[in-house]
Design a protein around this motif. Structure first.
Motif, PDB file in Angstrom:
ATOM      1  N   GLY A  99       2.115   2.494  -2.955  1.00 22.89           N
ATOM      2  CA  GLY A  99       1.446   2.804  -4.237  1.00 22.89           C
ATOM      3  C   GLY A  99      -0.371   1.008  -5.023  1.00 22.89           C
ATOM      4  N   ASP A 100       0.629   0.321  -4.327  1.00 23.99           N
ATOM      5  CA  ASP A 100       0.034  -1.261  -5.157  1.00 23.99           C
ATOM      6  C   ASP A 100      -1.264  -1.758  -4.239  1.00 23.99           C
ATOM      7  OD1 ASP A 100       2.412  -1.697  -6.647  1.00 23.99           O
ATOM      8  OD2 ASP A 100       3.673  -2.547  -5.533  1.00 23.99           O
ATOM      9  N   VAL A 101      -1.630  -1.938  -4.638  1.00 24.21           N
ATOM     10  CA  VAL A 101      -3.324  -3.102  -4.066  1.00 24.21           C
ATOM     11  C   VAL A 101      -2.249  -4.566  -3.357  1.00 24.21           C
ATOM     12  CG1 VAL A 101      -5.840  -4.718  -4.595  1.00 24.21           C
ATOM     13  CG2 VAL A 101      -4.496  -2.419  -6.615  1.00 24.21           C
ATOM     14  N   TYR A 102      -2.801  -4.166  -2.519  1.00 24.68           N
ATOM     15  CA  TYR A 102      -2.280  -6.165  -1.673  1.00 24.68           C
ATOM     16  C   TYR A 102      -4.161  -6.433  -1.669  1.00 24.68           C
ATOM     17  CZ  TYR A 102      -2.301  -9.249   2.265  1.00 24.68           C
ATOM     18  OH  TYR A 102      -2.708 -10.193   3.122  1.00 24.68           O
ATOM     19  N   VAL A 103      -3.958  -7.749  -2.285  1.00 21.31           N
ATOM     20  CA  VAL A 103      -4.410  -8.555  -2.569  1.00 21.31           C
ATOM     21  C   VAL A 103      -4.396 -10.190  -1.561  1.00 21.31           C
ATOM     22  CG1 VAL A 103      -6.567 -10.608  -4.128  1.00 21.31           C
ATOM     23  CG2 VAL A 103      -5.423  -8.198  -4.348  1.00 21.31           C
ATOM     24  N   SER A 123      -9.198  -7.058  -0.534  1.00 21.30           N
ATOM     25  CA  SER A 123      -8.238  -6.637  -1.325  1.00 21.30           C
ATOM     26  C   SER A 123      -8.543  -5.224  -0.636  1.00 21.30           C
ATOM     27  CB  SER A 123      -9.028  -5.879  -3.126  1.00 21.30           C
ATOM     28  OG  SER A 123      -9.417  -5.205  -3.342  1.00 21.30           O
ATOM     29  N   ALA A 124      -7.475  -4.003  -1.264  1.00 21.10           N
ATOM     30  CA  ALA A 124      -6.680  -2.677  -0.287  1.00 21.10           C
ATOM     31  C   ALA A 124      -6.387  -2.170  -1.232  1.00 21.10           C
ATOM     32  CB  ALA A 124      -6.521  -3.217   0.860  1.00 21.10           C
ATOM     33  N   ARG A 125      -6.182  -1.529  -1.873  1.00 14.66           N
ATOM     34  CA  ARG A 125      -5.645  -0.073  -2.373  1.00 14.66           C
ATOM     35  C   ARG A 125      -5.771   1.625  -1.465  1.00 14.66           C
ATOM     36  NH1 ARG A 125      -7.283  -0.999  -7.801  1.00 14.66           N
ATOM     37  NH2 ARG A 125      -9.029  -2.529  -6.956  1.00 14.66           N
ATOM     38  N   PRO A 126      -4.701   1.808  -2.103  1.00 12.01           N
ATOM     39  CA  PRO A 126      -4.689   3.306  -1.105  1.00 12.01           C
ATOM     40  C   PRO A 126      -5.467   4.432  -1.952  1.00 12.01           C
ATOM     41  CG  PRO A 126      -2.665   2.474  -2.651  1.00 12.01           C
ATOM     42  CD  PRO A 126      -3.143   1.442  -2.793  1.00 12.01           C
ATOM     43  N   THR A 127      -5.869   5.011  -1.303  1.00 15.92           N
ATOM     44  CA  THR A 127      -6.368   6.208  -1.524  1.00 15.92           C
ATOM     45  C   THR A 127      -6.081   7.401  -2.211  1.00 15.92           C
ATOM     46  OG1 THR A 127      -6.539   7.454   0.162  1.00 15.92           O
ATOM     47  CG2 THR A 127      -8.469   5.228   0.066  1.00 15.92           C
ATOM     48  N   LEU A 168       0.184  -0.869   0.126  1.00 14.77           N
ATOM     49  CA  LEU A 168      -0.339   0.042   0.444  1.00 14.77           C
ATOM     50  C   LEU A 168       0.773   1.520  -0.318  1.00 14.77           C
ATOM     51  CD1 LEU A 168      -2.924  -0.861   2.420  1.00 14.77           C
ATOM     52  CD2 LEU A 168      -2.863  -1.376   0.322  1.00 14.77           C
TER      53      LEU A 168
END
Length: 58
Positions: free
Chosen positions: A33-37, A50-54, A30
């Motif tokens: 700037g990457d997506v975590y899955v 999944s989580a992505r930075p805002t 995060l």
């Protein structure tokens, strides 16, 4: 998610709750700037959280 799965399929999800190295990987992804899955599987389905930075910081 783990509460909805049979015990053997839920085990990785229950382990994830206390898995500090995996949490560090998530934080690092995060921060870059990457997506975590995170994925859990049963016989026929893959469940993904999944989580992505805002782009915002506190």
């Amino acid at each position: 998610m783990a509460d909805q799965l049979d015990r053997r399929y839920a085990a990785p999800g229950r382990h994830w709750v206390l898995d500090e190295p995996e949490h560090e990987q998530a934080r690092s992804a995060l921060a870059r700037g990457d997506v975590y899955v995170f994925r859990l599987y049963d016989d026929t389905t893959c469940y993904m959280l999944s989580a992505r930075p805002t782009g915002q910081t506190r």
